[in-house]
Scaffold this active site. Structure first.
Site, PDB file in Angstrom:
ATOM      1  N   GLU A  91      46.815  68.331  58.992  1.00 26.93           N
ATOM      2  CA  GLU A  91      46.827  66.912  58.622  1.00 26.93           C
ATOM      3  C   GLU A  91      45.960  66.823  57.380  1.00 26.93           C
ATOM      4  OE1 GLU A  91      46.124  63.729  57.479  1.00 26.93           O
ATOM      5  OE2 GLU A  91      44.510  63.578  58.944  1.00 26.93           O
ATOM      6  N   HIS A 141      36.191  61.091  61.699  1.00 27.16           N
ATOM      7  CA  HIS A 141      37.113  61.524  62.743  1.00 27.16           C
ATOM      8  C   HIS A 141      37.648  60.322  63.519  1.00 27.16           C
ATOM      9  CE1 HIS A 141      36.481  65.720  61.941  1.00 27.16           C
ATOM     10  NE2 HIS A 141      35.173  65.530  61.960  1.00 27.16           N
ATOM     11  N   GLU A 189      38.441  75.026  61.549  1.00 30.03           N
ATOM     12  CA  GLU A 189      37.668  73.899  61.023  1.00 30.03           C
ATOM     13  C   GLU A 189      36.465  74.437  60.261  1.00 30.03           C
ATOM     14  OE1 GLU A 189      38.018  70.604  60.851  1.00 30.03           O
ATOM     15  OE2 GLU A 189      36.019  70.421  59.979  1.00 30.03           O
ATOM     16  N   GLU A 240      41.471  64.353  47.940  1.00 29.10           N
ATOM     17  CA  GLU A 240      40.731  65.352  48.718  1.00 29.10           C
ATOM     18  C   GLU A 240      41.195  66.780  48.378  1.00 29.10           C
ATOM     19  OE1 GLU A 240      40.528  64.719  53.061  1.00 29.10           O
ATOM     20  OE2 GLU A 240      41.201  62.696  52.649  1.00 29.10           O
ATOM     21  N   GLU A 252      40.134  80.131  53.021  1.00 29.74           N
ATOM     22  CA  GLU A 252      40.072  81.369  52.247  1.00 29.74           C
ATOM     23  C   GLU A 252      39.182  82.429  52.895  1.00 29.74           C
ATOM     24  OE1 GLU A 252      39.350  78.284  51.388  1.00 29.74           O
ATOM     25  OE2 GLU A 252      37.854  78.152  49.777  1.00 29.74           O
ATOM     26  N   GLY A 261      42.110  72.817  59.392  1.00 28.02           N
ATOM     27  CA  GLY A 261      41.296  71.607  59.193  1.00 28.02           C
ATOM     28  C   GLY A 261      41.422  70.718  60.408  1.00 28.02           C
ATOM     29  N   ARG A 312      49.639  57.880  62.285  1.00 29.94           N
ATOM     30  CA  ARG A 312      49.461  59.259  61.867  1.00 29.94           C
ATOM     31  C   ARG A 312      49.360  60.197  63.065  1.00 29.94           C
ATOM     32  NH1 ARG A 312      45.822  61.081  56.731  1.00 29.94           N
ATOM     33  NH2 ARG A 312      46.597  59.235  55.704  1.00 29.94           N
TER      34      ARG A 312
HETATM   35 CA   LIG Z   1      43.116  63.466  55.723  1.00 33.04          CA
END
Ligand SMILES: [Ca+2]
Ligand SMILES: [Ca+2]
Lengths: 285, 285
Positions: free
Chosen positions: B127, B28, B84, B136, B113, B61, B37
């Protein structure tokens, strides 16, 4: 010690097959790129070049064989047994040949406890020092090799080792990892500070470069290993006493540890070579 | 993209429990420390602050919840669902409270999901971009969330994404990893060059910083993803055509890839915000 800059998806230290992955080039490049370390071994060979004449040498965990090659090129030992457990040994043989040292250097693939030499050795040299000196615990292999193959009165390089501790401040690291959460992007992220503290300040931080100015007092040797008398069982629990009187103002963020190793001379009154990885050393990495 | 400087013994990407370890603070901190970003997302919220009034937003996320907090502080959405999957969600709740955003931001722990929302959303923000854009594969979760929760005509941020490739030289990297073996410490280590080539030049190198001068020609977009029409099955095999005419002399060491993402405006003729991580971007990391 240098900061590692590569973001690799593979972490060889985590791999269970230590001796398999140890053969990868990345780690050898890191070791060879550590100039102070490699140059110290070179200096040891160079300043003992006369005395090394006709000696039998073992280079344990030789990796690329750089120390063995130094021996063959800078001195006239009768033979150097270059011992490497990983599959790197195959390349070490090629490097020995490429540098025309095959008359002197014999590469043996195997672990310290397995290898068979045709004779006892006069000098046992090894580059076994890891993080905080003992990380990797390769020193155990050195002791096994010593007990099996070093002749009575033989030389061990390094001959002794010390782990040094100093209370220090680490303002920029603290700011980067802890103060960051105070007001990033105008938001209050302080609830994450306990997590940040746990993540960044409760585990050892490797490859930390400490400036002399960040030491809050004089450093103190907490562990001293005599490579002639050290026993494997001594490594099971290592205790050291230390006492510091903090001499200058600053925030105490933790201790920085580094090692120094000493290489005794083969000559009666020859100078000891020292490799000091601490903040006040003349070596720069 | 920034070079990672920490030598960590733990590599969270290798861990099987992605959603468990993803909750660690190191990642993080890396994301938040990527100013270009984070500032891009902040800019998107800021330039859409009027249009976001009374909108229902999902931040998928969300991690620390920074984007949700930007929404709540810079605009007046009716609600932001901050989703999250990892155990970080517990801290995200604390951060929402600490910044007095609990009237607007609702934190939900769960995967795309699994989660259940009480309503469809007007804006789906995430993001999700990793190395080479798709690493990922979090983008899959975005598509699942889109199909389940985005209302007809809703907005997705980023709205589209491109992966760009350029043939480049990498002289200093080549010297460091390949030329090194030519004569280190006066020895011939060239037999290791094939190994070095395999180790350092056959696998992708992440976090490579390319200077505009190192591009041998103009870059070319090879993949373009429209986030409204992209399907999960499209991700199984992604093909892109490219054609380069090399325009300047130099050694071709490989391709550098980077991504650009585009955030359409909620307003009819509002400006698109762009986050370009390439060498010619105005953002500096
Ligand atoms: Ca990322
Ligand atoms: Ca070592």
């Amino acid at each position: 010690e240098e900061e590692e800059e590569d973001t690799s998806l593979q972490d060889p230290w985590q791999d269970e097959e230590y001796f398999g992955t140890y053969g990868t080039l990345k780690l050898h490049l890191e070791m060879l790129s550590d100039k102070s370390r490699t140059e110290a071994y070179r200096q040891v060979i160079l300043s003992n070049s006369t005395a090394l004449g006709n000696k039998v040498v073992m280079d344990l965990g030789c990796g690329t064989g750089i120390i063995s090659l130094f021996c063959a090129q800078l001195a006239q030992p009768s033979v150097v047994y270059a011992v490497e457990a990983s599959s790197m040994a195959e390349y070490t043989r090629q490097l020995v040949k490429q540098n025309s040292c095959e008359e002197v250097v014999t590469v043996l693939q195997g672990r310290a406890e397995e290898i068979e030499l045709p004779e006892q050795v006069d000098v046992l040299v090894s580059e076994w020092m890891g993080n905080c000196l003992l990380f990797e615990f390769m020193v155990e292999s050195v002791l096994l090799a010593r007990d099996r193959w070093l002749r009575e009165g033989g030389m061990i390089w390094p001959s002794s080792a010390a782990l040094t501790l100093v209370p220090c401040q680490a303002d920029s690291y603290y700011t980067e990892k802890m103060a960051f959460w105070e007001r990033p992007y105008g938001l209050d992220f302080t609830p994450l500070q306990p997590l940040a503290h746990q993540e960044f300040f409760t585990k050892p931080k490797f490859s930390h470069l400490i400036e002399p100015d960040d030491c809050l007092t004089a450093p103190c040797d907490v562990i001293y290993l005599n490579m002639y008398t050290l026993q494997v069982k001594d490594l099971e629990e290592i205790k050291g006493k230390f006492h510091f009187r903090v001499e200058k103002p600053g925030v105490f963020h933790g201790f920085t540890a580094w090692f120094t190793v000493y290489f005794e001379s083969l000559e009666a009154r020859g100078a000891t070579v020292e490799l000091n990885t601490g903040p006040n050393s003349e070596y720069k990495t």
